[in-house]
Enzyme design. Structure first.
Site, PDB file in Angstrom:
ATOM      1  CG  ASP A 217      -0.428  -0.458   2.410  1.00 49.62           C
ATOM      2  OD1 ASP A 217       1.039   0.157   2.354  1.00 49.62           O
ATOM      3  OD2 ASP A 217      -0.894  -1.231   3.199  1.00 49.62           O
TER       4      ASP A 217
ATOM      5  CG  HIS B  49      -5.872  -2.673   8.287  1.00 45.74           C
ATOM      6  ND1 HIS B  49      -6.179  -1.335   9.180  1.00 45.74           N
ATOM      7  CD2 HIS B  49      -4.439  -2.423   8.757  1.00 45.74           C
ATOM      8  CE1 HIS B  49      -5.305  -0.466  10.363  1.00 45.74           C
ATOM      9  NE2 HIS B  49      -4.057  -1.634   9.808  1.00 45.74           N
TER      10      HIS B  49
ATOM     11  CG  ASN C 299      -9.413  -2.182  11.798  1.00 44.48           C
ATOM     12  OD1 ASN C 299      -8.088  -2.743  11.725  1.00 44.48           O
ATOM     13  ND2 ASN C 299      -9.459  -0.709  11.202  1.00 44.48           N
TER      14      ASN C 299
ATOM     15  CD  GLU D 272      -9.284   0.797   7.273  1.00 40.76           C
ATOM     16  OE1 GLU D 272      -8.955  -0.110   8.560  1.00 40.76           O
ATOM     17  OE2 GLU D 272      -8.245   1.603   7.622  1.00 40.76           O
TER      18      GLU D 272
END
Ligand code: F6R
Length: 243
Positions: free
Chosen positions: A70, A141, A139, A146
């Site tokens: 990313d 990810h 979380n 996400e």
């Protein structure tokens, strides 16, 4: 469901040692391998050890190509907080890799959509990723996928979750400077890699670890899809495991 191989280690240091040895063995077995890379705090120690090994034992990356997961939208590769900069500083500048074979999505492109498509095509053109290194967000990810991201997603543009911006604000002067968007390999892109090595360290990842191992496979916890991948190894330390 496939069996995930879990390597339990004492701490961050041992995780980094094991992960680097794992990568070194793969590079030696296939000097032309395509390596998928992650940024963030988790793999920093691994890159350090890979550099030490390169210096001491001469492991070569001359034939290796890399694809990063990313990049922030809006940051050029020479921005100190860009992931291109992170990779150059923490790894590429210290080994014998050909920089033109290191790919990170271009965050400052005028057409981010086109960049996503080009990145996906580039990965396919080199025959896909042999080994993808991953960290995990609290979380769940992976990359910047996400919760709620489609399991079918290719490389795409994402709006960063507030929790992710907060977690990454430590690298910026303040949270307002954290970009709102990123380009990330999608879940489908990650799942295409032939092998995955997921690193998890620290108490703040314990809930994520638990959910990954015990929870349902669902888009609200992106990393859970890894349990459907045929070849995943997790290196997790005691704090993450909760021991
Ligand atoms: C980084 C990435 C992210 C991180 C995750 C964990 O390229 O794609 O998914 O792996 O946010 O970050 P750290 O390691 O900083 O806890």
């Amino acid at each position: 469901m496939n069996k995930v191989n879990i390597i339990k280690v004492n701490d961050y240091q041992e995780m980094s040692e094991k992960a680097s040895q794992y990568i070194i063995d793969k590079v030696k077995a296939n000097p032309k391998m395509v390596l998928g890379l992650a940024t963030g705090g988790t793999p920093e120690g691994t890159y350090k050890r890979l550099i030490e090994d390169h210096d001491q034992n001469g492991t070569s990356y001359d034939g290796v190509a890399t694809f990063n997961l990313d990049e922030y939208v809006g940051l050029s590769g020479d921005h100190p907080q860009s992931y291109r900069h992170y990779m150059n500083e923490r790894f590429f500048n210290h080994i014998d890799i050909n920089k033109e074979n290191t790919y990170v999505p271009r965050g400052n492109t005028v057409d981010a959509e086109a960049e996503c498509e080009a990145y996906e095509a580039l990965m396919a053109s080199v025959g896909g990723i042999d080994l993808q290194i991953l960290g995990i967000g609290g979380n769940g990810h992976i990359g910047f996928n996400e919760p709620g991201t489609s399991f079918q997603s290719p490389t795409h543009i994402v709006d960063l979750a507030q929790s992710t911006k907060e977690a990454n604000a430590r690298y910026f002067a303040n949270i307002d400077e954290v970009p709102n968007q990123a380009i990330t390999m999608g879940i489908a892109s990650i799942m295409k890699s032939r092998e995955i090595l997921l690193l998890i360290s620290g108490e703040n990842k314990h809930e994520a670890y638990k959910q990954l191992i015990e929870g349902e496979i669902q888009e609200n916890f992106p990393a859970s899809i890894l349990r459907n991948h045929p070849y995943v190894t997790i290196i997790a330390d005691k704090a993450a495991i909760g021991e």
